[in-house]
Design an enzyme around this catalytic site. Structure first.
Site, PDB file in Angstrom:
ATOM      1  N   HIS A 126       0.865  -1.184   0.000  1.00  0.00           N
ATOM      2  CA  HIS A 126       0.000   0.000   0.000  1.00  0.00           C
ATOM      3  C   HIS A 126       0.905   1.238   0.000  1.00  0.00           C
ATOM      4  O   HIS A 126       2.039   1.181   0.508  1.00  0.00           O
ATOM      5  CB  HIS A 126      -0.835  -0.050   1.284  1.00  0.00           C
ATOM      6  N   ASP A 203       3.131  -4.548   7.910  1.00  0.00           N
ATOM      7  CA  ASP A 203       1.928  -3.729   7.790  1.00  0.00           C
ATOM      8  C   ASP A 203       0.744  -4.668   7.990  1.00  0.00           C
ATOM      9  O   ASP A 203       0.381  -5.444   7.103  1.00  0.00           O
ATOM     10  CB  ASP A 203       1.903  -3.073   6.401  1.00  0.00           C
ATOM     11  N   GLN A 206      -4.413  -5.155   7.000  1.00  0.00           N
ATOM     12  CA  GLN A 206      -5.374  -6.156   6.509  1.00  0.00           C
ATOM     13  C   GLN A 206      -5.136  -7.521   7.162  1.00  0.00           C
ATOM     14  O   GLN A 206      -5.756  -8.514   6.776  1.00  0.00           O
ATOM     15  CB  GLN A 206      -5.263  -6.298   4.976  1.00  0.00           C
ATOM     16  N   LYS A 229     -10.464  -0.749  10.682  1.00  0.00           N
ATOM     17  CA  LYS A 229     -10.654  -1.919   9.817  1.00  0.00           C
ATOM     18  C   LYS A 229     -10.988  -3.157  10.651  1.00  0.00           C
ATOM     19  O   LYS A 229     -11.157  -4.244  10.113  1.00  0.00           O
ATOM     20  CB  LYS A 229      -9.377  -2.192   9.011  1.00  0.00           C
ATOM     21  N   CYS A 368      -4.813   2.508  -3.627  1.00  0.00           N
ATOM     22  CA  CYS A 368      -3.560   3.007  -3.028  1.00  0.00           C
ATOM     23  C   CYS A 368      -2.438   1.993  -3.199  1.00  0.00           C
ATOM     24  O   CYS A 368      -1.606   1.796  -2.290  1.00  0.00           O
ATOM     25  CB  CYS A 368      -3.733   3.356  -1.554  1.00  0.00           C
TER      26      CYS A 368
HETATM   27  N1  C6P Z   1      -6.326   0.391   2.857  1.00  0.00           N
HETATM   28  C1  C6P Z   1      -8.184   0.040   1.336  1.00  0.00           C
HETATM   29  O1  C6P Z   1      -9.273   0.327   0.860  1.00  0.00           O
HETATM   30  P1  C6P Z   1      -4.986   3.678   7.199  1.00  0.00           P
HETATM   31  O2  C6P Z   1      -5.609   4.487   6.116  1.00  0.00           O
HETATM   32  O3  C6P Z   1      -3.794   4.356   7.811  1.00  0.00           O
HETATM   33  O4  C6P Z   1      -5.962   3.182   8.229  1.00  0.00           O
HETATM   34  O5  C6P Z   1      -4.455   2.318   6.497  1.00  0.00           O
HETATM   35  C2  C6P Z   1      -3.585   2.401   5.408  1.00  0.00           C
HETATM   36  C3  C6P Z   1      -3.333   1.045   4.856  1.00  0.00           C
HETATM   37  C4  C6P Z   1      -2.076   0.493   5.010  1.00  0.00           C
HETATM   38  N2  C6P Z   1      -1.804  -0.749   4.577  1.00  0.00           N
HETATM   39  C5  C6P Z   1      -2.731  -1.511   3.971  1.00  0.00           C
HETATM   40  C6  C6P Z   1      -2.370  -2.893   3.540  1.00  0.00           C
HETATM   41  C7  C6P Z   1      -4.022  -1.002   3.770  1.00  0.00           C
HETATM   42  O6  C6P Z   1      -4.931  -1.762   3.176  1.00  0.00           O
HETATM   43  C8  C6P Z   1      -4.323   0.309   4.213  1.00  0.00           C
HETATM   44  C9  C6P Z   1      -5.668   0.914   3.959  1.00  0.00           C
HETATM   45  C10 C6P Z   1      -7.668   0.825   2.509  1.00  0.00           C
HETATM   46  O7  C6P Z   1      -7.509  -0.898   0.903  1.00  0.00           O
HETATM   47  C11 C6P Z   1      -7.778   2.304   2.264  1.00  0.00           C
HETATM   48  S1  C6P Z   1      -6.718   2.853   0.987  1.00  0.00           S
END
Ligand code: C6P
Length: 410
Positions: A126, A203, A206, A229, A368
């Protein structure tokens, strides 16, 4: 695994938002990888705190402040237990995964990385695990190496092994791909990094919502994730960091509560984890995050993962059987409940917009993960992602709606 329908219906009742309508149809919410919905018990904790216990944390001797502080620190202990960290000093609250990785890139980068050092990322990262390292390159001349993927969307571990040299300091990779659903072999990836004397950041944005995570068993140096999430409130994330690393890392931001003593001659900093928590934290949502962990533990990760896999298998089979020409991106074994796809003759935005008119919420675009899109030779996908409260009827409504959309667009 066989999960009685009643079990899922009882879980659904905890999520009032699932009863709402979109364009006159019952909402089918399949954008859970972007953010999952929030059960009543989490919203009630937020409400109760605003009505009865709102006061700044770690700053007052009065009762409300002490109660609010207790609630925040209770969540910290809970998170520590939930991911099996060694101590609460290893749990830093952030605004989310993104802020946690920025913190590590900036602070670890300053303490541990020098011109000429190298780090390893993967092509399925991401942007939150790419851009902070690129920003660091403005300060330290590090080289970024990238692990490619195999055709079914798994990391190519042979190439990964070949990327190490005596300047490799860190590997940063996603536990689960938000596009492909691939569950990366985190323990193995970390062990390989450690064999080469490198640290590893996972990370877990997910990962934690769908898998039981034990940071000691993984042997992760850093593990980061977001509450929103995992059925929790927005605005809260966690940086787990190995204590001996966090201790050597400088503060990321300066301000209130992260200091020991301030004078114009010089400032000393607070102990862990407060050294990394400058300013008033989002203590209401941190307190409510505890209720989200309650929800996950009451429900059980076996039920959560089990229901998601039932939905994934059922939906994938129907899509492949009933929609000619559909392309599904990410077919790794034991993948997470994310289906990224393209219809043969349709732009992903058009597909997503028409599905919305039929009450189905999916995500469209590059998610992203533009380098991954480039590697796949596409601009974006439509993505359906499941949570424990989704039903087979909803999965069927999605496939039936997609068949209609396919007819309209082809
Ligand atoms: N992915 C998706 O629709 P934040 O925004 O900081 O809570 O998480 C960022 C992020 C980082 N790593 C991974 C693997 C992610 O999937 C995400 C967030 C969302 O896939 C929003 S772009």
């Amino acid at each position: 695994m066989n999960i009685p329908q009643d079990t899922i219906l009882r879980i659904r009742e905890k999520f009032p938002i699932l009863d709402r309508e979109v364009y006159g149809r019952r909402l089918v919410y399949l954008d859970n990888a972007a953010t999952s919905q929030t059960p009543r018990q989490v919203v009630e904790t937020v409400d109760n705190m605003y009505y009865h216990t709102k006061a700044n944390v770690h700053r007052g001797v009065h009762t409300l402040s002490q109660e609010a502080t207790d609630m925040q620190e209770h969540t910290r202990r809970r998170v520590k237990e939930y991911i099996n960290a060694r101590s609460i000093e290893e749990i830093v609250f952030t605004r989310g995964t993104t802020e946690a990785i920025n913190l590590v890139a900036s602070s670890y980068g300053q303490a541990f990385l020098h011109d000429g050092d190298e780090i390893i990322l993967t092509v399925m990262e991401h942007h939150a695990d790419i851009v902070p390292w690129q920003l660091l390159q403005n300060r330290v001349k590090i080289k970024i190496n990238v692990v490619p993927i195999t055709p079914d969307g798994q990391l190519d571990l042979d190439v990964y092994r070949s990327l190490f040299n005596n300047r490799t300091r860190l590997v940063a990779f996603t536990h689960v791909s938000n596009v492909l659903g691939t569950v990366n072999p985190a323990k193995e990836i970390i062990a390989i990094a450690h064999d080469h004397g490198a640290h590893a950041l996972v990370d877990g944005a997910q990962g934690v919502p769908h898998l039981k995570v034990d940071v000691q068993d993984l042997d992760a140096d850093f593990y980061v994730f977001s509450s929103h999430k995992m059925y929790g409130p927005t605005g809260v994330g966690v940086l787990y960091g190995r204590r001996e690393l966090l201790e050597k890392m400088p503060p990321y931001q300066g301000g209130g509560e992260m200091i020991s003593h301030v004078s114009f001659e010089g400032t000393t900093f607070a102990e862990l984890p407060f050294k990394f928590e400058a300013g008033t934290p989002d203590f209401v949502d941190i307190a409510a995050f505890n209720s989200a962990i309650d929800f996950i533990e009451e429900t059980g990760m076996d039920i959560i993962a089990g229901q998601e896999h039932i939905l994934l298998d059922h939906t994938t089979r129907r899509l492949v059987d009933e929609i000619p020409g559909i392309r599904i991106f990410g077919t790794a074994p034991d993948k997470s409940a994310v289906i990224s796809f393209l219809l043969e003759n349709a732009h992903h935005y058009d597909t997503g917009m028409l599905l919305d008119k039929l009450g189905i919420a999916v995500r469209t675009g590059h998610h992203c993960a533009q380098p991954l899109m480039t590697a796949l030779g596409i601009e974006g996908t439509v993505r359906a992602s499941f949570a424990v409260y989704n039903t087979i009827e909803e999965a069927d409504a999605f496939v039936d709606a997609l068949k209609r959309v396919n007819q309209i667009l082809s």
